[in-house]
Design a protein around this motif. Structure first.
Motif, PDB file in Angstrom:
ATOM      1  N   ILE A 160       1.054  -1.062   0.009  1.00 14.84           N
ATOM      2  CA  ILE A 160       0.093   0.033  -0.054  1.00 14.84           C
ATOM      3  C   ILE A 160       0.753   1.055   0.052  1.00 14.84           C
ATOM      4  CG2 ILE A 160      -1.814   1.276   1.274  1.00 14.84           C
ATOM      5  CD1 ILE A 160      -2.648  -1.742   0.099  1.00 14.84           C
ATOM      6  N   GLY A 161       0.690   2.194  -1.007  1.00 17.47           N
ATOM      7  CA  GLY A 161       1.674   3.270  -1.027  1.00 17.47           C
ATOM      8  C   GLY A 161       1.390   4.463   0.053  1.00 17.47           C
ATOM      9  N   LYS A 162       2.159   5.501  -0.177  1.00 18.72           N
ATOM     10  CA  LYS A 162       1.946   6.546   0.793  1.00 18.72           C
ATOM     11  C   LYS A 162       0.587   6.999   0.835  1.00 18.72           C
ATOM     12  CE  LYS A 162       6.984   7.623   0.354  1.00 18.72           C
ATOM     13  NZ  LYS A 162       7.933   8.729   0.144  1.00 18.72           N
ATOM     14  N   LYS A 163       0.299   7.935   1.897  1.00 12.33           N
ATOM     15  CA  LYS A 163      -1.126   8.628   1.972  1.00 12.33           C
ATOM     16  C   LYS A 163      -2.188   7.791   1.223  1.00 12.33           C
ATOM     17  CE  LYS A 163      -2.561  13.246   2.114  1.00 12.33           C
ATOM     18  NZ  LYS A 163      -2.455  14.772   1.548  1.00 12.33           N
ATOM     19  N   THR A 164      -2.411   6.571   1.707  1.00 12.66           N
ATOM     20  CA  THR A 164      -3.703   5.900   1.143  1.00 12.66           C
ATOM     21  C   THR A 164      -4.699   5.927   2.099  1.00 12.66           C
ATOM     22  OG1 THR A 164      -2.296   4.589  -0.291  1.00 12.66           O
ATOM     23  CG2 THR A 164      -4.426   3.743   0.398  1.00 12.66           C
ATOM     24  N   TRP A 165      -6.075   6.387   1.703  1.00 11.00           N
ATOM     25  CA  TRP A 165      -7.004   6.514   2.640  1.00 11.00           C
ATOM     26  C   TRP A 165      -7.913   5.114   2.434  1.00 11.00           C
ATOM     27  CZ3 TRP A 165     -11.190  10.534   2.611  1.00 11.00           C
ATOM     28  CH2 TRP A 165     -12.318  10.251   3.364  1.00 11.00           C
ATOM     29  N   ILE A 166      -8.208   4.116   3.259  1.00 16.01           N
ATOM     30  CA  ILE A 166      -8.987   3.074   2.789  1.00 16.01           C
ATOM     31  C   ILE A 166     -10.288   3.171   3.773  1.00 16.01           C
ATOM     32  CG2 ILE A 166      -9.320   0.512   3.085  1.00 16.01           C
ATOM     33  CD1 ILE A 166      -6.013   0.402   3.230  1.00 16.01           C
ATOM     34  N   GLY A 167     -11.353   3.086   2.956  1.00 13.69           N
ATOM     35  CA  GLY A 167     -12.598   3.668   3.296  1.00 13.69           C
ATOM     36  C   GLY A 167     -13.243   2.569   4.187  1.00 13.69           C
ATOM     37  N   ALA A 168     -14.214   2.890   5.129  1.00 11.19           N
ATOM     38  CA  ALA A 168     -15.076   1.745   5.870  1.00 11.19           C
ATOM     39  C   ALA A 168     -15.403   0.511   5.121  1.00 11.19           C
ATOM     40  CB  ALA A 168     -16.125   2.496   6.540  1.00 11.19           C
ATOM     41  N   ARG A 169     -15.384  -0.395   5.821  1.00 10.56           N
ATOM     42  CA  ARG A 169     -15.883  -1.712   5.406  1.00 10.56           C
ATOM     43  C   ARG A 169     -15.136  -2.452   4.113  1.00 10.56           C
ATOM     44  NH1 ARG A 169     -20.202   1.118   7.615  1.00 10.56           N
ATOM     45  NH2 ARG A 169     -20.837   0.341   9.541  1.00 10.56           N
ATOM     46  N   THR A 170     -14.088  -1.685   3.718  1.00  9.33           N
ATOM     47  CA  THR A 170     -13.442  -2.298   2.445  1.00  9.33           C
ATOM     48  C   THR A 170     -12.804  -3.698   2.902  1.00  9.33           C
ATOM     49  OG1 THR A 170     -13.184  -0.282   1.688  1.00  9.33           O
ATOM     50  CG2 THR A 170     -11.603  -1.606   1.055  1.00  9.33           C
ATOM     51  N   THR A 171     -12.542  -4.579   1.901  1.00  9.15           N
ATOM     52  CA  THR A 171     -11.809  -5.736   1.933  1.00  9.15           C
ATOM     53  C   THR A 171     -10.781  -5.868   0.774  1.00  9.15           C
ATOM     54  OG1 THR A 171     -13.714  -6.955   2.927  1.00  9.15           O
ATOM     55  CG2 THR A 171     -11.823  -8.203   1.809  1.00  9.15           C
ATOM     56  N   ILE A 172      -9.523  -5.947   1.376  1.00  9.91           N
ATOM     57  CA  ILE A 172      -8.319  -6.066   0.550  1.00  9.91           C
ATOM     58  C   ILE A 172      -7.688  -7.448   0.370  1.00  9.91           C
ATOM     59  CG2 ILE A 172      -6.288  -4.937  -0.143  1.00  9.91           C
ATOM     60  CD1 ILE A 172      -6.905  -2.343   1.194  1.00  9.91           C
ATOM     61  N   LEU A 173      -7.704  -7.934  -0.729  1.00 13.97           N
ATOM     62  CA  LEU A 173      -7.198  -9.430  -0.571  1.00 13.97           C
ATOM     63  C   LEU A 173      -5.847  -9.353  -1.315  1.00 13.97           C
ATOM     64  CD1 LEU A 173     -10.512 -11.185  -1.934  1.00 13.97           C
ATOM     65  CD2 LEU A 173      -9.619 -10.905   0.421  1.00 13.97           C
ATOM     66  N   LYS A 174      -5.383 -10.709  -1.256  1.00 11.60           N
ATOM     67  CA  LYS A 174      -3.791 -10.981  -1.586  1.00 11.60           C
ATOM     68  C   LYS A 174      -3.432 -10.394  -2.868  1.00 11.60           C
ATOM     69  CE  LYS A 174      -4.698 -15.495  -3.440  1.00 11.60           C
ATOM     70  NZ  LYS A 174      -4.411 -16.874  -3.148  1.00 11.60           N
ATOM     71  N   GLY A 175      -2.288 -10.123  -3.033  1.00 11.86           N
ATOM     72  CA  GLY A 175      -1.705  -9.420  -4.340  1.00 11.86           C
ATOM     73  C   GLY A 175      -2.012  -8.042  -4.778  1.00 11.86           C
ATOM     74  N   VAL A 176      -2.506  -7.457  -3.876  1.00  9.56           N
ATOM     75  CA  VAL A 176      -3.131  -5.907  -4.466  1.00  9.56           C
ATOM     76  C   VAL A 176      -1.834  -5.140  -4.232  1.00  9.56           C
ATOM     77  CG1 VAL A 176      -4.126  -3.897  -3.714  1.00  9.56           C
ATOM     78  CG2 VAL A 176      -5.452  -6.192  -3.996  1.00  9.56           C
ATOM     79  N   ASN A 177      -1.412  -4.263  -5.119  1.00  3.16           N
ATOM     80  CA  ASN A 177      -0.515  -3.136  -5.015  1.00  3.16           C
ATOM     81  C   ASN A 177      -1.097  -1.895  -5.455  1.00  3.16           C
ATOM     82  OD1 ASN A 177       2.072  -4.777  -4.584  1.00  3.16           O
ATOM     83  ND2 ASN A 177       1.177  -5.879  -6.245  1.00  3.16           N
ATOM     84  N   LEU A 178      -0.774  -1.042  -4.479  1.00  4.14           N
ATOM     85  CA  LEU A 178      -1.256   0.694  -4.716  1.00  4.14           C
ATOM     86  C   LEU A 178      -0.275   1.316  -4.731  1.00  4.14           C
ATOM     87  CD1 LEU A 178      -4.642   0.268  -2.621  1.00  4.14           C
ATOM     88  CD2 LEU A 178      -4.501  -0.225  -5.013  1.00  4.14           C
ATOM     89  N   PRO A 179      -0.367   2.423  -5.602  1.00  2.57           N
ATOM     90  CA  PRO A 179       0.531   3.516  -5.466  1.00  2.57           C
ATOM     91  C   PRO A 179       0.211   4.617  -4.504  1.00  2.57           C
ATOM     92  CG  PRO A 179      -1.051   3.949  -7.447  1.00  2.57           C
ATOM     93  CD  PRO A 179      -1.387   2.763  -6.675  1.00  2.57           C
ATOM     94  N   ASP A 180       1.024   5.835  -4.557  1.00  2.94           N
ATOM     95  CA  ASP A 180       0.716   6.953  -3.279  1.00  2.94           C
ATOM     96  C   ASP A 180      -0.644   7.637  -3.568  1.00  2.94           C
ATOM     97  OD1 ASP A 180       3.160   5.947  -2.658  1.00  2.94           O
ATOM     98  OD2 ASP A 180       4.191   7.799  -3.471  1.00  2.94           O
ATOM     99  N   ASN A 181      -1.134   8.191  -2.575  1.00  2.02           N
ATOM    100  CA  ASN A 181      -2.156   9.064  -2.699  1.00  2.02           C
ATOM    101  C   ASN A 181      -3.544   8.541  -3.606  1.00  2.02           C
ATOM    102  OD1 ASN A 181      -3.212  11.655  -2.022  1.00  2.02           O
ATOM    103  ND2 ASN A 181      -3.108  12.504  -4.000  1.00  2.02           N
ATOM    104  N   VAL A 182      -4.054   7.313  -2.904  1.00  2.00           N
ATOM    105  CA  VAL A 182      -5.009   6.845  -3.412  1.00  2.00           C
ATOM    106  C   VAL A 182      -6.066   6.679  -2.482  1.00  2.00           C
ATOM    107  CG1 VAL A 182      -6.096   4.398  -3.860  1.00  2.00           C
ATOM    108  CG2 VAL A 182      -3.836   5.528  -5.210  1.00  2.00           C
ATOM    109  N   ILE A 183      -7.386   6.903  -2.651  1.00  2.00           N
ATOM    110  CA  ILE A 183      -8.524   6.441  -1.784  1.00  2.00           C
ATOM    111  C   ILE A 183      -9.425   5.200  -2.315  1.00  2.00           C
ATOM    112  CG2 ILE A 183     -10.807   7.678  -0.799  1.00  2.00           C
ATOM    113  CD1 ILE A 183      -9.781  10.352  -1.473  1.00  2.00           C
ATOM    114  N   ILE A 184      -9.600   4.544  -1.200  1.00  2.00           N
ATOM    115  CA  ILE A 184     -10.360   3.287  -1.758  1.00  2.00           C
ATOM    116  C   ILE A 184     -11.708   3.505  -0.778  1.00  2.00           C
ATOM    117  CG2 ILE A 184     -10.737   0.970  -1.463  1.00  2.00           C
ATOM    118  CD1 ILE A 184      -8.318   1.656  -2.978  1.00  2.00           C
TER     119      ILE A 184
END
Length: 226
Positions: free
Chosen positions: A169-193
């Protein structure tokens, strides 16, 4: 004079927050020289299990990491934080993991938390392989992040087809409520889920909001504040 008064008030605050669990685990994890500085504040009702390593890769400061504290009004503050660590948990700076959250690290697992990491409350991280959060990440409540399916699946030739995969998970990432993240996920910087997202694929573009099923970019050229 004012500086001295501020120091005294800080000392009083530390003494008020301290409990035997905080003192015991700091000395156990870091030895006397580092542990006496009490870098990790542990809520007295936390459950801690396992013989894994706790590493702080940053200048040691008193109470720079807080486990089991928080103030999310929709949850009961006394809900227990659980740390089950048989692998490696590494902090690269300050962190606040809120009440009711659960961290589980398997024997071969490595969980890296970048500076200024925060879970507000009631979220879970399950690490069997490797999960990395870079600096300034914010995880909302009731989020589930796991790099393993927890049960092995085999094909007709008895070959394992669902091996654990690292999550980054990259820098300054905001993961919103009740989100599920599963294996193998790669995210860059400054992302909102977006809230309630089931995230199963990686993205390379920064400054975006990601959500929906199948996963896609909902909005580009965004920024956000904590």
């Amino acid at each position: 004079m004012m500086f001295k008064l501020l120091n005294i008030s800080k000392i009083i605050e530390y003494l008020f927050l301290l409990n035997l669990k905080t003192i015991y685990y700091n000395l156990k994890w870091f030895g006397f020289k580092k542990g006496i500085k009490l870098p990790i504040l542990i809520n007295s009702n936390c459950i801690i299990e396992g013989n894994g390593k706790i590493i702080i890769d940053a200048p040691i400061k008193p109470l720079m990491i807080k486990l089991g504290y928080g103030d999310v009004g929709i949850f009961y503050k006394n809900n227990k934080f659980i740390l089950r660590n048989y692998g490696v948990l590494k902090f690269e700076g300050t962190a606040n993991i809120g009440h009711g959250s659960k961290i589980s690290i398997d024997k071969k697992g490595k969980l890296l938390l970048g500076n200024d990491f925060m879970i507000t409350a009631e979220s879970s991280v399950v690490c069997h392989n490797e999960i990395t959060f870079k600096s300034n990440c914010l995880i909302s409540w009731e989020v589930l992040i796991m790099d393993h399916d927890l049960h092995n699946i085999f094909d007709n030739n008895k070959t394992l087809i669902n091996k654990p995969l690292p999550i980054n998970i990259g820098k300054k990432t905001w993961i919103g409520a009740r989100t599920t993240i599963l294996k193998g996920v790669n995210l860059p910087d400054n992302v909102i889920i977006a809230s309630n997202t089931l995230l199963t694929k990686s993205f390379k573009k920064m400054n975006v909001i990601i959500g929906d099923s199948p996963n896609r970019i909902l909005k580009e050229d965004i920024s956000w504040e904590r």
